[in-house]
Design an enzyme around this catalytic site. Sequence first.
Site, mmCIF file in Angstrom:
data_model
loop_
_atom_site.group_PDB
_atom_site.id
_atom_site.type_symbol
_atom_site.label_atom_id
_atom_site.label_comp_id
_atom_site.label_asym_id
_atom_site.label_seq_id
_atom_site.Cartn_x
_atom_site.Cartn_y
_atom_site.Cartn_z
ATOM 1 C CG ASP A 33 -2.064 0.964 1.109
ATOM 2 O OD1 ASP A 33 -3.218 0.503 1.005
ATOM 3 O OD2 ASP A 33 -1.816 2.188 1.123
ATOM 4 C CB ILE A 34 0.675 4.304 -2.080
ATOM 5 C CG1 ILE A 34 1.710 5.222 -2.683
ATOM 6 C CG2 ILE A 34 -0.584 5.054 -1.705
ATOM 7 C CD1 ILE A 34 1.287 5.826 -4.013
ATOM 8 C CG HIS A 102 -8.778 -3.018 -2.285
ATOM 9 N ND1 HIS A 102 -9.731 -2.272 -2.948
ATOM 10 C CD2 HIS A 102 -8.535 -2.376 -1.114
ATOM 11 C CE1 HIS A 102 -10.041 -1.215 -2.210
ATOM 12 N NE2 HIS A 102 -9.341 -1.261 -1.076
HETATM 13 P P1 5GP Z 1 -9.762 1.381 0.513
HETATM 14 O O1 5GP Z 1 -9.822 2.668 1.311
HETATM 15 O O2 5GP Z 1 -10.494 1.528 -0.805
HETATM 16 O O3 5GP Z 1 -10.183 0.169 1.275
HETATM 17 O O4 5GP Z 1 -8.235 1.156 0.200
HETATM 18 C C1 5GP Z 1 -7.563 1.738 -0.871
HETATM 19 C C2 5GP Z 1 -6.106 1.664 -0.551
HETATM 20 O O5 5GP Z 1 -5.371 1.896 -1.744
HETATM 21 C C3 5GP Z 1 -5.629 2.723 0.467
HETATM 22 O O6 5GP Z 1 -5.076 2.066 1.594
HETATM 23 C C4 5GP Z 1 -4.614 3.541 -0.314
HETATM 24 O O7 5GP Z 1 -3.513 3.931 0.473
HETATM 25 C C5 5GP Z 1 -4.202 2.601 -1.438
HETATM 26 N N1 5GP Z 1 -3.775 3.249 -2.659
HETATM 27 C C6 5GP Z 1 -4.411 4.265 -3.313
HETATM 28 N N2 5GP Z 1 -3.746 4.578 -4.443
HETATM 29 C C7 5GP Z 1 -2.667 3.741 -4.501
HETATM 30 C C8 5GP Z 1 -1.620 3.581 -5.448
HETATM 31 O O8 5GP Z 1 -1.518 4.266 -6.470
HETATM 32 N N3 5GP Z 1 -0.691 2.615 -5.185
HETATM 33 C C9 5GP Z 1 -0.762 1.831 -4.071
HETATM 34 N N4 5GP Z 1 0.207 0.922 -3.903
HETATM 35 N N5 5GP Z 1 -1.751 1.955 -3.152
HETATM 36 C C10 5GP Z 1 -2.692 2.895 -3.378
#
Ligand code: 5GP
Length: 116
Positions: A33-34, A102
């Site tokens: 995760d970034i 995810h």
């Molecule tokens: P959600 O909030 O949808 O459950 O998780 C999305 C996740 O994707 C977040 O933890 C965010 O940090 C990660 N994320 C968003 N954009 C990117 C990216 O471009 N690369 C990576 N590796 N992670 C990302």
Amino acid sequence: MEYDKDNIFAKLLRGEIPADKVYEDADILAFRDINPQAPVHILIIPKHAQIRCLGECTEAEALILGKMNVAAARIAEQEGLESFRIVVNSGTKAGQTVFHIHMHLLGGREFAESII
Ligand code: 5GP
């Protein structure tokens, strides 16, 4: 339902943006995760299945959902994690920001309190 063409994880799968990959097989890609919330914070996504969120999955997608769980366990082992937490946010109010299903694999620190 299909992913938006600008979806960040779809772009990542197409190689349009870089990813720090930790695991890949025919069905699954996993990358760091970034914005990590723990020393180990890995995202596990399906490569082919078009699932925007867990809430929209169907019976036909049970196999890939199972494979994501098994991959999480193998990656945790690979990362040397004795304990780990899996999080799947489904829907905006649950905190989902990327609408490409995810699984978050988190570990390397204590999660003192259960959130359920
Ligand atoms: P959600 O909030 O949808 O459950 O998780 C999305 C996740 O994707 C977040 O933890 C965010 O940090 C990660 N994320 C968003 N954009 C990117 C990216 O471009 N690369 C990576 N590796 N992670 C990302």
